[in-house]
Design an enzyme around this catalytic site. Structure first.
Site, PDB file in Angstrom:
ATOM      1  CD  GLU A  71      -1.709  -2.415   1.420  1.00  0.00           C
ATOM      2  OE1 GLU A  71      -2.523  -3.323   1.193  1.00  0.00           O
ATOM      3  OE2 GLU A  71      -0.561  -2.629   1.904  1.00  0.00           O
ATOM      4  CE1 TYR A  99      -6.384   2.449   9.387  1.00  0.00           C
ATOM      5  CE2 TYR A  99      -6.078   0.402  10.594  1.00  0.00           C
ATOM      6  CZ  TYR A  99      -6.877   1.470  10.244  1.00  0.00           C
ATOM      7  OH  TYR A  99      -8.153   1.565  10.738  1.00  0.00           O
ATOM      8  CG  HIS A 140     -11.002  -7.926   6.269  1.00  0.00           C
ATOM      9  ND1 HIS A 140     -10.033  -8.421   7.085  1.00  0.00           N
ATOM     10  CD2 HIS A 140     -10.683  -8.321   5.011  1.00  0.00           C
ATOM     11  CE1 HIS A 140      -9.155  -9.113   6.369  1.00  0.00           C
ATOM     12  NE2 HIS A 140      -9.519  -9.054   5.112  1.00  0.00           N
TER      13      HIS A 140
END
Length: 346
Positions: A71, A99, A140
């Protein structure tokens, strides 16, 4: 100014929020070759929730690109793309998966325009499926909006209707500022009459909307909690309460005018959201309402929020999320507080 969406005359039909978001991405990519979609599994698979289904086939994998599971790398790459004149749209596959990219978000995405004295805008949209209600496990189902709201330089949008999902995403992609676009997972399969090919008008981003007028109290909410508040408002009529429901739509920028006008009319307010109570958005919203409506309030501004815990296991999430019963309990407390204040009780 309201935003017109759609292009051709067509008969309205039942459309899901997922379909509306998919169409918003497709229309933006078709109209502007600088728009690029990127993220984990967004290409061949079409995304975990199939939001990007068909985009790689239509526009090629150079414009709808599957990325590594990294990410920070995804968002860092998007920053460079935006600096060089593209309009990247990044999908963070699930809320808590974002995050690892926070360093890029806070240190670079949110600061670039200010760092360059306005010379370098950063037209970057970060799509984040967020919130509970689907039986997801930890990482999730997070409601992480408070992190984004507390980061100056970011816009934070969250739709609650099919029409807003389309119109607000189109505005986000066209915006020259970075936008965190929070998509309520539990509403992906909600349906409404919405013709994807018909010209329609939605309020501009940054303007809250009264989804249900009322006179007794105001429920201030957004995203996945909007349908819950509307259900609670209908149930409250049996108790003689006429509740107004305000959908914020945009958390940053925040529409103080619409919210304050509603609370001044009703004299009471409850803020409802899935995020935690302590340090959550409700504290900021309650403070803003109190500052602007103090002399109109007949009771303290109350909050109905997720509990101050990591997201619970799927079988327990119904107890964690704001519910009709918890909202009605808060409304009952408003009534008691109103009588206590007006009656001078001790």
């Amino acid at each position: 100014m309201a935003t017109a969406v759609g292009t051709k005359a067509a008969k309205a039909k039942q459309t899901t929020m997922a379909q509306a978001i998919n169409r918003a991405l497709r229309d933006a990519m078709a109209e502007d070759p600088t728009v690029h979609m990127m993220g984990e599994d967004v290409g061949t698979l079409g995304g975990v929730f199939r939001i990007t289904d068909g985009l790689a086939a239509e526009f090629g994998d150079d414009r709808c690109t599957d990325t590594p599971l990294a990410e920070a790398g995804i968002l860092g790459t998007a920053v460079g793309m935006a600096m060089y004149g593209l309009r990247p749209v990044v999908e963070m596959q699930f809320d808590a998966f974002a995050y690892p990219a926070f360093e890029q978000l806070i240190s670079h995405v949110s600061r670039m325009r200010n760092r360059t004295g306005g010379a370098m805008p950063l037209p970057l949209t970060i799509r984040v499926p967020y919130g509970g209600g689907i039986g997801g496990v930890e990482h999730h189902s997070d409601s992480s909006e408070a992190y984004y709201m507390a980061t100056p330089g970011l816009r934070v949008y969250t739709p609650a209707t099919v029409a807003d999902a389309y119109g607000m995403l189109r505005e986000a992609i066209a915006c020259d500022d970075p936008v965190v676009f929070l998509e309520p997972k539990r509403l992906y399969w909600s349906k409404a009459d919405f013709a994807l090919d018909a010209p329609q008008t939605v309020p501009p981003v940054g303007q809250a909307v009264v989804r249900r007028p009322g006179t007794s109290a105001t429920l201030i909410t957004y995203g996945p909690s909007v349908p819950v508040c509307l259900e609670a408002a209908e149930a409250a009529t049996a108790e003689g309460w006429d509740l107004e429901v305000v959908d914020l739509r945009s958390l940053v920028p925040f529409d103080d005018a619409t919210v304050a006008a509603s609370v001044r009319r009703t004299g009471r307010a409850v803020v409802v959201h899935e995020s935690t109570g302590f340090g959550g958005p409700g504290g900021e919203i309650a403070a803003r309402v109190t500052e602007r409506c103090f002399h109109h309030l007949e009771a303290p501004v109350l909050r109905v929020a997720g509990f101050d815990i990591p997201y619970p296991p799927p079988m327990l999430e119904k107890h964690h999320l704001p519910s009709v019963d918890r909202i009605l309990d808060a409304v009952a407390r408003l009534q008691w507080e109103s009588e206590y204040v007006s009656g001078g009780g001790e």
